[in-house]
Design a protein around this motif. Sequence first.
Motif, PDB file in Angstrom:
ATOM      1  N   LEU A  43       0.849  -1.194  -0.212  1.00 49.24           N
ATOM      2  CA  LEU A  43      -0.140   0.060  -0.020  1.00 49.24           C
ATOM      3  C   LEU A  43       0.896   1.342   0.071  1.00 49.24           C
ATOM      4  CD1 LEU A  43      -2.442  -1.262   2.699  1.00 49.24           C
ATOM      5  CD2 LEU A  43      -2.791  -1.350   0.431  1.00 49.24           C
ATOM      6  N   LYS A  44       0.546   2.345  -0.862  1.00 50.29           N
ATOM      7  CA  LYS A  44       1.461   3.478  -0.920  1.00 50.29           C
ATOM      8  C   LYS A  44       1.045   4.488  -0.814  1.00 50.29           C
ATOM      9  CE  LYS A  44       1.934   5.182  -4.921  1.00 50.29           C
ATOM     10  NZ  LYS A  44       2.541   5.687  -6.034  1.00 50.29           N
ATOM     11  N   GLN A  45      -0.248   4.905  -0.094  1.00 45.63           N
ATOM     12  CA  GLN A  45      -0.654   6.125  -0.120  1.00 45.63           C
ATOM     13  C   GLN A  45      -0.473   6.999   1.432  1.00 45.63           C
ATOM     14  OE1 GLN A  45      -4.734   6.751  -1.414  1.00 45.63           O
ATOM     15  NE2 GLN A  45      -4.740   4.423  -2.402  1.00 45.63           N
ATOM     16  N   VAL A  46       0.200   8.115   1.115  1.00 50.62           N
ATOM     17  CA  VAL A  46       0.781   8.650   2.693  1.00 50.62           C
ATOM     18  C   VAL A  46      -0.329   9.038   3.394  1.00 50.62           C
ATOM     19  CG1 VAL A  46       1.637  10.622   3.509  1.00 50.62           C
ATOM     20  CG2 VAL A  46       2.875   9.513   1.549  1.00 50.62           C
ATOM     21  N   GLY A  47      -1.409   9.643   2.720  1.00 55.66           N
ATOM     22  CA  GLY A  47      -2.577  10.261   3.745  1.00 55.66           C
ATOM     23  C   GLY A  47      -3.299   9.201   4.340  1.00 55.66           C
ATOM     24  N   GLU A  48      -3.504   8.036   3.472  1.00 49.42           N
ATOM     25  CA  GLU A  48      -4.308   6.920   3.760  1.00 49.42           C
ATOM     26  C   GLU A  48      -3.655   6.074   4.939  1.00 49.42           C
ATOM     27  OE1 GLU A  48      -4.173   3.028   1.372  1.00 49.42           O
ATOM     28  OE2 GLU A  48      -6.205   3.619   1.091  1.00 49.42           O
ATOM     29  N   SER A  49      -2.222   5.878   4.941  1.00 50.74           N
ATOM     30  CA  SER A  49      -1.441   5.514   5.940  1.00 50.74           C
ATOM     31  C   SER A  49      -1.478   5.927   7.254  1.00 50.74           C
ATOM     32  CB  SER A  49      -0.065   5.329   5.594  1.00 50.74           C
ATOM     33  OG  SER A  49       0.820   6.683   5.811  1.00 50.74           O
ATOM     34  N   VAL A  50      -1.940   7.434   7.304  1.00 57.85           N
ATOM     35  CA  VAL A  50      -1.773   8.338   8.789  1.00 57.85           C
ATOM     36  C   VAL A  50      -3.429   7.547   9.220  1.00 57.85           C
ATOM     37  CG1 VAL A  50      -2.153  10.440   9.593  1.00 57.85           C
ATOM     38  CG2 VAL A  50      -0.484   9.881   7.731  1.00 57.85           C
ATOM     39  N   LYS A  51      -4.229   7.422   8.313  1.00 57.33           N
ATOM     40  CA  LYS A  51      -5.768   7.346   8.763  1.00 57.33           C
ATOM     41  C   LYS A  51      -5.877   5.798   9.372  1.00 57.33           C
ATOM     42  CE  LYS A  51      -8.040  10.654   5.718  1.00 57.33           C
ATOM     43  NZ  LYS A  51      -7.896  10.500   4.366  1.00 57.33           N
ATOM     44  N   ASN A  52      -5.033   4.999   8.638  1.00 59.24           N
ATOM     45  CA  ASN A  52      -5.282   3.500   8.952  1.00 59.24           C
ATOM     46  C   ASN A  52      -3.759   2.736   8.800  1.00 59.24           C
ATOM     47  OD1 ASN A  52      -5.898   0.996   9.258  1.00 59.24           O
ATOM     48  ND2 ASN A  52      -7.218   0.913   7.284  1.00 59.24           N
ATOM     49  N   PRO A  53      -3.161   3.241  10.179  1.00 54.72           N
ATOM     50  CA  PRO A  53      -1.664   2.631  10.251  1.00 54.72           C
ATOM     51  C   PRO A  53      -1.558   1.180  10.226  1.00 54.72           C
ATOM     52  CG  PRO A  53      -2.107   3.992  12.244  1.00 54.72           C
ATOM     53  CD  PRO A  53      -3.339   4.091  11.174  1.00 54.72           C
TER      54      PRO A  53
END
Length: 354
Positions: A113-123
């Motif tokens: 998975l490679k979306q920075v914003g998404e990773s902040v929301k769903n670490p």
Amino acid sequence: TFIRVITLLLFTCCQVEMPNLWGPQPPQSASILGFMSVLVTGGAGYIGSHVARILSQAGTPVVVVDDLSQGLDSRVSGLPSVNLELSGAHAVPALEQLLIEHKITAVVHLAALKQVGESVKNPEEYFSKNLGGQANLLTAMKNTGVKKFVFSSSAASYGEPNVELVSENQTPEPINPYGQTKLIGEWMAQNAQKAWGLSQVSLRYFNVAGAGWPDLADTQKLNLIPIVFAALKDGVKPKVFGTDYPTPDGSCVRDYVHVMDLAKAHVAALDYLNQDQREFSVFNVGTGSGSSVLEVMDQIKKTTGVDFECEILPRRAGDPPRLVADVSRINKVMNWKSENTLVEIIESAWQALN
Ligand code: WQD
């Protein structure tokens, strides 16, 4: 080989379900990389499909693994491909069977998975998928004796370095879970080298764009250039996140590297792993020169012939003013240099859409 034969017999006797294959079987043949057959995880993705195609066209047998959550099977028609989620419960035996069945000698690992914003929301999902998937892959490789590994890392592992050019000696300080999973992924590969002799190298991608072939274009709208093209197509103003940065024109500066150049860096990395003595295991992949957001916009106007207006917005959280690679290490050690400029990057991306 003995272990592999025994393992394959066990799998065959135990009737372990073969993950669903699509595409023809690769012939075993010598290629520019010698007798090597390569598994490309994430090989149906934008970057992965360029890596798979460039290897295949150079005569290296390639097998693609992808869960098709982001990837497109149309990108890898003609290559043997397996639909598999690397972090899944049964991934290790399925990978072991795949590695043995196709006599894989090296793995290029891009699936993540490679979306920075998404990773902040769903670490949790990012750690589970990116690190869990890589742990399963390394386990399967250890168990089947596959000992060459090229890891897709990222400039995001640096965080917000305040330097003109970022060298690999810069202490990585990722500022989001996505970047953290890339740095930890590098450590996982390095630990495997110490623990069981894996030959490994991590490539820290800077900003990848462009298209080597129109059918492999980046169809996601997650990065600046495809986002701007989509805005133009929809007749809306492209957005500029911040023009008050300490840069020459106030907008952020990035190192845009053509996806074909990046794919060639993977071939160079696989070749590097054939060397017994290797001094480094982490390499930046970029051009060594930066372009600002406003410069990208200007080039898009020239390439498309559309003299559009931009909407200037406040800064986006987490954006460092400048992120440009020092590429002296990969230039010197692997004799790899980018061949395409921002003009070719934007032209190839635009042509792929038209
Ligand atoms: C580039 C610049 C934005 C959209 C990301 C990942 C990184 C790597 C590369 C995977 C920034 C600006 C963007 C827009 C804008 N990917 N921008 N308007 O953030 O540099 O890096 O992709 O490894 O890990 O984090 O790329 O394309 O999102 O942004 O002004 O509509 O363009 O602010 O300065 P980024 P990006």
